[in-house]
Scaffold this active site. Structure first.
Site, PDB file in Angstrom:
ATOM      1  N   GLU A  56     -33.532 -31.128 -18.356  1.00  0.00           N
ATOM      2  CA  GLU A  56     -33.740 -30.443 -18.348  1.00  0.00           C
ATOM      3  C   GLU A  56     -33.619 -28.774 -18.259  1.00  0.00           C
ATOM      4  OE1 GLU A  56     -35.747 -34.300 -17.479  1.00  0.00           O
ATOM      5  OE2 GLU A  56     -34.231 -32.750 -16.460  1.00  0.00           O
ATOM      6  N   PRO A 255     -21.482 -42.724 -21.393  1.00  0.00           N
ATOM      7  CA  PRO A 255     -23.147 -42.901 -20.878  1.00  0.00           C
ATOM      8  C   PRO A 255     -23.693 -41.574 -20.252  1.00  0.00           C
ATOM      9  CG  PRO A 255     -20.512 -43.174 -19.542  1.00  0.00           C
ATOM     10  CD  PRO A 255     -20.345 -42.438 -20.833  1.00  0.00           C
ATOM     11  N   ARG A 256     -24.994 -42.202 -19.857  1.00  0.00           N
ATOM     12  CA  ARG A 256     -25.717 -40.392 -19.039  1.00  0.00           C
ATOM     13  C   ARG A 256     -25.038 -40.348 -17.785  1.00  0.00           C
ATOM     14  NH1 ARG A 256     -29.241 -36.766 -20.694  1.00  0.00           N
ATOM     15  NH2 ARG A 256     -30.823 -36.414 -18.832  1.00  0.00           N
ATOM     16  N   GLU A 296     -19.337 -32.280 -22.952  1.00  0.00           N
ATOM     17  CA  GLU A 296     -18.919 -32.849 -24.505  1.00  0.00           C
ATOM     18  C   GLU A 296     -20.017 -32.993 -25.840  1.00  0.00           C
ATOM     19  OE1 GLU A 296     -14.417 -32.429 -24.418  1.00  0.00           O
ATOM     20  OE2 GLU A 296     -15.249 -34.151 -22.534  1.00  0.00           O
TER      21      GLU A 296
END
Length: 402
Positions: A56, A255-256, A296
């Site tokens: 967000e 991964p998040r 990145e």
């Protein structure tokens, strides 16, 4: 509202205990905890903008830049829910923007926060609608704007059931929905028609720096972007299966939450694959590159012709298709894309994305989508998603209402 306040009061002690435990474990600083409790360094008289997390906040960046350009004297107080988003905002190094952890939705905490900062108004990004926060802002006669508002059918049903949607909708000064479905649900919940602003999906205006791509053939490189627990094993199994048909295939697994890297490394070994790790400065010499860093994603998008969008094989609602589409990636996704339902529906219909609900679906896509097909999907995706949001017009409208 009385029931909600009671539930918040009951939950406050375990929530506080959990936050203290995070501080003790070094997962969060004492300063961040103070900010969650309405304290910390004061930043009075600013426009308050709230963005929940990294996604967000990243989507709000073009709007923030447009606001500051439209009114050079404007200063912002930006609040977030996560320490990673706080670090992201602080990394902007802009003296006009004060970054703080968001206050808990407890009336005593909020009174302390509002007294300390005295914000001119609140701009909420997407769907961070907190009843106590909204009620106290209304009592203080401060405008409340919601930009890129998102409301799923499931969330709308839940708000309608608990019976506090109507007063909350009456406290919104103006709202710009992310899509037509969300707009209709906000109206059904009681938002007055005259308070609607033109629709805007802020994620369409995100620009991500590409960085230097890996020295891998792009059409033979798959990116698994922002994966969650429960997805990695399926992706790795599909990738291993696809490599039996396409031996030159490579995988970037991003991964998040980078803290899951050790767990994912074990899954990679279990799948019989070799890997190197970005955070350890490992060169990309193995078939899997574990991209366990933040900031990145542009580099990984630029490196991959195929992108599986995470959060969609598990019940997380799916992550943005806009960023990978802007890099001309061919998009793959799982069945749960509720966060971007309209976008994925348009993409799938146009052939700009492909639903992969199972390991077999993923393996087939990894093995068969060649450079020409990837390019065709990328062209279809750009056409389906349309032009970016007009953040300059949104910023001008917001400033005019302050």
């Amino acid at each position: 509202m009385v029931l909600y306040r009671l539930l918040v009061s009951i939950a406050s002690l375990p929530v506080l205990a959990a936050l203290l435990w995070r501080v003790l474990r070094g997962r969060e600083s004492r300063v961040a905890l103070l900010e969650r409790l309405g304290g910390g360094e004061a930043a009075p008289g600013r426009l308050w903008l709230h963005a929940a997390s990294n996604g967000e906040l990243t989507s709000a960046k073009p709007l923030i830049e447009a606001l500051l350009a439209a009114d050079p004297a404007l200063q912002l107080l930006v609040t977030v829910n996560t320490v990673t988003a706080r670090a992201l905002g602080q990394g902007w190094n802009d003296a006009r923007i004060a970054i703080r952890m968001a206050p808990l939705d407890h009336r005593a905490v909020l009174r302390r926060f509002l007294s300390r900062h005295a914000p001119r108004a609140l701009v909420v990004i997407e769907n961070e609608l907190w009843p106590n926060r909204m009620a106290l802002l209304a009592q203080a006669k401060r405008p409340l704007f919601v930009i890129g508002a998102r409301m799923s059918a499931r969330s709308a049903a839940r708000w309608a059931k608990i019976g506090i949607a109507q007063p909350m909708m009456s406290q919104i000064t103006a709202l710009s929905a992310q899509d037509a479905g969300s707009e209709a649900r906000f109206l059904d919940l009681g938002l007055p028609q005259e308070r609607l602003m033109p629709p805007a999906n802020l994620k369409t205006s995100i620009t991500v720096a590409p960085g230097v791509p890996l020295d891998w053939p792009r059409s033979d490189t798959v990116l698994a972007a922002s994966t969650h627990e429960g997805e990695d094993a399926t992706i790795l199994a599909a990738f291993a299966k696809a490599r039996t048909h396409r031996p030159g295939l490579r995988l970037i697994l991003a991964p998040r939450h980078p803290r899951r890297a050790p767990q994912i490394a074990a899954l990679i070994a279990k799948a019989g694959l070799r890997h190197t790790t970005r955070s350890k400065d490992g060169p990309p010499t193995a078939e899997v590159y574990l991209a366990d860093t933040l900031g990145e994603m542009g580099r990984w998008y630029a490196s991959a012709g195929l992108c599986f969008v995470g959060g969609s094989l598990v019940e997380k609602g799916g992550h943005t298709p806009y960023e990978p589409a802007s890099f001309d990636c061919a998009l793959l996704h799982g069945p749960d894309v509720a966060n971007f339902a309209a976008a994925y529906a348009a993409l799938d219909a146009a052939g700009g994305a492909r639903l992969c609900a199972t390991e077999s679906d993923l393996a087939a896509a990894f093995a068969t989508l060649d450079a020409d097909e990837q390019a065709e999907m990328a062209r279809a995706a750009r056409a389906a998603l349309g032009p970016p949001a007009d953040v300059e017009s949104i910023a001008t409208a917001l400033i005019a209402r302050l």
